[in-house]
Design a protein around this motif. Structure first.
Motif, PDB file in Angstrom:
ATOM      1  N   ASP A 176    -104.168  63.902  20.784  1.00 47.90           N
ATOM      2  CA  ASP A 176    -104.586  63.592  19.417  1.00 47.90           C
ATOM      3  C   ASP A 176    -105.982  64.159  19.137  1.00 47.90           C
ATOM      4  O   ASP A 176    -106.228  64.727  18.068  1.00 47.90           O
ATOM      5  CB  ASP A 176    -104.551  62.080  19.186  1.00 47.90           C
ATOM      6  CG  ASP A 176    -104.775  61.713  17.734  1.00 47.90           C
ATOM      7  OD1 ASP A 176    -104.105  62.305  16.860  1.00 47.90           O
ATOM      8  OD2 ASP A 176    -105.631  60.841  17.471  1.00 47.90           O
TER       9      ASP A 176
ATOM     10  N   ARG B 160    -106.861  67.011  16.349  1.00 48.13           N
ATOM     11  CA  ARG B 160    -107.899  66.834  15.322  1.00 48.13           C
ATOM     12  C   ARG B 160    -108.917  67.967  15.356  1.00 48.13           C
ATOM     13  O   ARG B 160    -109.371  68.436  14.310  1.00 48.13           O
ATOM     14  CB  ARG B 160    -108.591  65.485  15.475  1.00 48.13           C
ATOM     15  CG  ARG B 160    -107.722  64.357  14.914  1.00 48.13           C
ATOM     16  CD  ARG B 160    -108.477  63.064  14.835  1.00 48.13           C
ATOM     17  NE  ARG B 160    -108.083  62.284  16.016  1.00 48.13           N
ATOM     18  CZ  ARG B 160    -108.799  61.319  16.546  1.00 48.13           C
ATOM     19  NH1 ARG B 160    -109.971  61.007  16.054  1.00 48.13           N
ATOM     20  NH2 ARG B 160    -108.355  60.660  17.580  1.00 48.13           N
TER      21      ARG B 160
ATOM     22  N   TRP C 195    -107.291  70.937  13.713  1.00 47.01           N
ATOM     23  CA  TRP C 195    -107.262  70.770  12.254  1.00 47.01           C
ATOM     24  C   TRP C 195    -108.620  71.114  11.647  1.00 47.01           C
ATOM     25  O   TRP C 195    -108.697  71.813  10.642  1.00 47.01           O
ATOM     26  CB  TRP C 195    -106.858  69.330  11.913  1.00 47.01           C
ATOM     27  CG  TRP C 195    -106.814  69.104  10.435  1.00 47.01           C
ATOM     28  CD1 TRP C 195    -105.806  69.427   9.591  1.00 47.01           C
ATOM     29  CD2 TRP C 195    -107.844  68.532   9.629  1.00 47.01           C
ATOM     30  NE1 TRP C 195    -106.135  69.087   8.299  1.00 47.01           N
ATOM     31  CE2 TRP C 195    -107.398  68.537   8.298  1.00 47.01           C
ATOM     32  CE3 TRP C 195    -109.104  68.020   9.894  1.00 47.01           C
ATOM     33  CZ2 TRP C 195    -108.160  68.049   7.249  1.00 47.01           C
ATOM     34  CZ3 TRP C 195    -109.867  67.536   8.844  1.00 47.01           C
ATOM     35  CH2 TRP C 195    -109.387  67.554   7.544  1.00 47.01           C
ATOM     36  N   ARG C 196    -109.716  70.635  12.281  1.00 45.33           N
ATOM     37  CA  ARG C 196    -111.065  70.916  11.767  1.00 45.33           C
ATOM     38  C   ARG C 196    -111.401  72.406  11.827  1.00 45.33           C
ATOM     39  O   ARG C 196    -112.281  72.870  11.113  1.00 45.33           O
ATOM     40  CB  ARG C 196    -112.119  70.122  12.535  1.00 45.33           C
ATOM     41  CG  ARG C 196    -112.143  68.650  12.184  1.00 45.33           C
ATOM     42  CD  ARG C 196    -113.380  67.937  12.711  1.00 45.33           C
ATOM     43  NE  ARG C 196    -113.580  68.079  14.141  1.00 45.33           N
ATOM     44  CZ  ARG C 196    -113.062  67.291  15.065  1.00 45.33           C
ATOM     45  NH1 ARG C 196    -112.301  66.286  14.719  1.00 45.33           N
ATOM     46  NH2 ARG C 196    -113.305  67.500  16.346  1.00 45.33           N
TER      47      ARG C 196
END
Length: 158
Positions: free
Chosen positions: A133, A137, A140-141
């Motif tokens: 996870d 993340r 994604w950033r």
């Protein structure tokens, strides 16, 4: 005759490209001003990091002692660097929610999470799903899309 106690005089973190440590700038001046024997350090570091991809950014913690000796600990490259390698890109997106810089699949996320979990003291107590996870993340950033190839394959077969 008593031995003089060796004391820690400097402690710092620096990022050095794997296998490419050299006494030249920027590394040379940073280590030289702290009293490190540059030739010995570069030889030791390059030998220790020869199993990495040449040029991989290696975060390194260095302790320098009063007798000019040193100790250092190398860490794994950052999740960001590993993600960029997996996605085959040079840099992430400046606008992560609007521009996709690259793609990685779930298996690549899992492999990066395993590497980070095994080689990072802070992450040893983090479960693998939690580590995945965190890597997702980070992707994604950076504007890296995570795709599930198994779903894409199922959709293509129907």
């Amino acid at each position: 005759m008593s031995k003089k106690a060796v004391k820690l005089i400097n402690s710092f973190r620096i990022t050095i490209p794997a296998g490419l440590a050299a006494p030249a700038p920027p590394l040379g001046p940073q280590l030289g001003q702290k009293g490190v024997n540059l030739g010995k350090f570069c030889k030791d570091f390059n030998e220790k990091t020869k199993h990495f991809v040449e040029g991989a950014p290696i975060p390194t913690d260095v302790d320098v002692y009063s007798d000019r000796s040193y100790k250092y600990v190398t860490r794994m490259p950052t999740s960001m660097w590993l993600l960029m390698r997996a996605a085959g890109i040079e840099k992430g997106s400046a606008v992560c929610t609007q521009i996709i810089a690259g793609r990685v699949n779930i298996k690549q996320i899992y492999e990066i999470a395993k590497i980070k979990q095994q080689h990072n003291i802070q992450c040893e107590m983090t479960s693998l799903p939690e580590m995945c996870d965190l890597v997702i993340r980070t992707a994604w950033r950076m504007g890296i899309e995570v795709v599930d190839e198994t779903k894409e394959m199922e959709g293509a077969s129907h």
